[in-house]
Write an enzyme that holds these catalytic residues in place. Structure first.
Site, short mmCIF file in Angstrom:
data_model
loop_
_atom_site.label_atom_id
_atom_site.label_comp_id
_atom_site.label_asym_id
_atom_site.label_seq_id
_atom_site.Cartn_x
_atom_site.Cartn_y
_atom_site.Cartn_z
CG HIS A 23 5.25 10.24 14.60
ND1 HIS A 23 6.65 10.78 14.98
CD2 HIS A 23 5.50 9.25 13.64
CE1 HIS A 23 7.55 9.82 14.41
NE2 HIS A 23 6.83 9.07 13.60
CG HIS A 31 2.78 2.51 9.80
ND1 HIS A 31 3.31 2.15 11.19
CD2 HIS A 31 3.53 3.69 9.49
CE1 HIS A 31 4.09 3.05 11.51
NE2 HIS A 31 4.42 3.90 10.64
CG ASP A 53 6.37 10.23 9.32
OD1 ASP A 53 6.34 11.29 8.50
OD2 ASP A 53 7.35 9.53 9.35
CG HIS A 75 4.85 6.54 6.52
ND1 HIS A 75 6.16 6.61 6.28
CD2 HIS A 75 4.20 6.43 7.75
CE1 HIS A 75 6.62 6.48 7.62
NE2 HIS A 75 5.43 6.55 8.48
#
Length: 264
Positions: free
Chosen positions: A228, A136, A82, A132
Site C-alpha cells: 500500500h 475507496h 494499492d 481500485h
C-alpha cells in the site's frame, strides 16, 4: 511464454451465479416441503453462507474469475501497490527505479483526479495501473448494490483513462471483497480482478520488519504481493525499501505480467 492476454480474464458470464443461486433456493423449497425444516433450514443457511464466503474471501472465484498468482516457476513476483496516488508516490517510484523493479499501482479514481501528475509519472516510468474503485468505500464496498457498484467501477475507469491516457485492464476490489455485483461491472470494461498471494498488512502495520516477515513467509515464484501507499502511519516507502532489498537478496525480480520473465 505466458502473455498478459492469457492472464487477462474478464468475467464472461457475470450473471451465471444468479441462476445457480435461484436453482439452489428452488432445491431448498423442495426439500423443506418434502422432508421438513430440519433439512430445509440447514440447506437454506448453507446456500446463503456460500454467498457470504464468496464475497468476503479475496481469492474466491464464486462470482467472477480472479488472478491470485502468476503462472510458472520463474523467480518473479508481481508487486501491486494499492490506495494511491498519494504523497508517497514519488518516493515509491524512486525506490522501484533504484532496484530495477516494476509494479502495478491500483489507484483510487478520486485520488487520481486530485494528483494527475503522479498518475502520469507512474505511467512514464513504465509501471502499470489498475482500477481500485472511485472513492475507496472500505467499510461497505462489499455490500454495494448493483448501481452503486457499477458507479464505483465506471467513475474510476473514466478518471484513470483521463489521467493515465488509457483505461486500465486490471481491477482490485476494496479490501479484496467482491460481492456478486462486481462481475457485471467489470465485464462492461473488460477488467480482470486481481487478488494476491502474499501480504504483510502494511496498510495498518507500521513496523516494516513485521510486514516483511509476513510477506516472506508467503513468498513463492509467481507471488502477487500486496502493498500500500499513503497509510496514516507514514512508513509505506520504508516498508517497500525493506521488501525490495529482500527480493534482491533472494534473487527475485519484480515484473509486470506481460513481461517475458513471466513463463508458463
Amino acid at each position: 511464454m505466458r502473455s498478459e492476454a492469457s492472464l487477462h480474464r474478464p468475467p464472461r458470464r457475470p450473471w451465471a451465479w444468479l441462476w445457480v443461486f435461484a436453482a439452489s433456493q428452488g432445491l431448498v423449497v423442495a426439500v423443506w416441503w418434502a422432508i421438513g425444516w430440519r433439512w430445509g433450514l440447514p440447506l437454506l443457511l448453507a446456500s446463503h453462507l456460500a454467498v457470504v464466503w464468496g464475497t468476503l474471501r479475496p481469492g474466491s472465484r464464486l462470482f467472477s474469475p480472479v488472478l491470485s498468482r502468476l503462472p510458472g516457476g520463474a523467480r518473479t513476483v508481481w508487486l501491486t501497490i494499492d490506495d494511491g496516488p498519494s504523497a508517497d508516490t514519488g518516493a515509491i517510484l524512486d525506490l522501484l527505479d533504484a532496484h530495477g523493479a516494476k509494479a502495478t499501482f491500483f489507484l483510487v479514481g478520486a485520488r487520481a483526479l486530485a494528483r494527475p501528475d503522479a498518475v502520469r509519472e507512474i505511467v512514464r516510468r513504465g509501471h502499470g495501473i489498475g482500477n481500485h474503485s472511485f472513492d475507496h468505500p472500505s467499510a461497505w464496498f462489499w455490500a454495494l448494490p448493483p448501481a452503486a457498484m457499477r458507479a464505483q467501477v465506471d467513475r474510476a475507469q473514466a478518471a484513470l483513462a483521463t489521467t493515465a491516457g488509457a483505461p486500465p485492464r486490471w481491477f482490485r476490489a476494496v479490501v479484496g471483497m467482491a460481492n456478486p455485483f462486481v462481475g457485471p461491472a467489470l465485464a462492461r470494461h473488460g477488467l480482470t480482478r486481481v487478488a494476491w498471494s502474499a501480504r504483510g498488512f502494511d496498510a495498518v502495520e507500521p513496523d516494516p520488519d513485521r510486514v516483511l516477515a509476513r510477506i516472506e513467509r508467503q513468498l513463492r515464484p509467481g507471488a502477487i504481493v500486496l502493498l500500500h501507499e499513503g497509510a496514516r502511519h507514514g512508513r509505506n516507502p520504508e516498508t517497500l525499501a525493506r521488501v525490495l532489498q529482500r527480493l534482491d537478496a533472494l534473487d527475485y525480480r519484480a515484473v509486470l505480467p506481460d513481461e517475458p520473465d513471466v513463463r508458463a
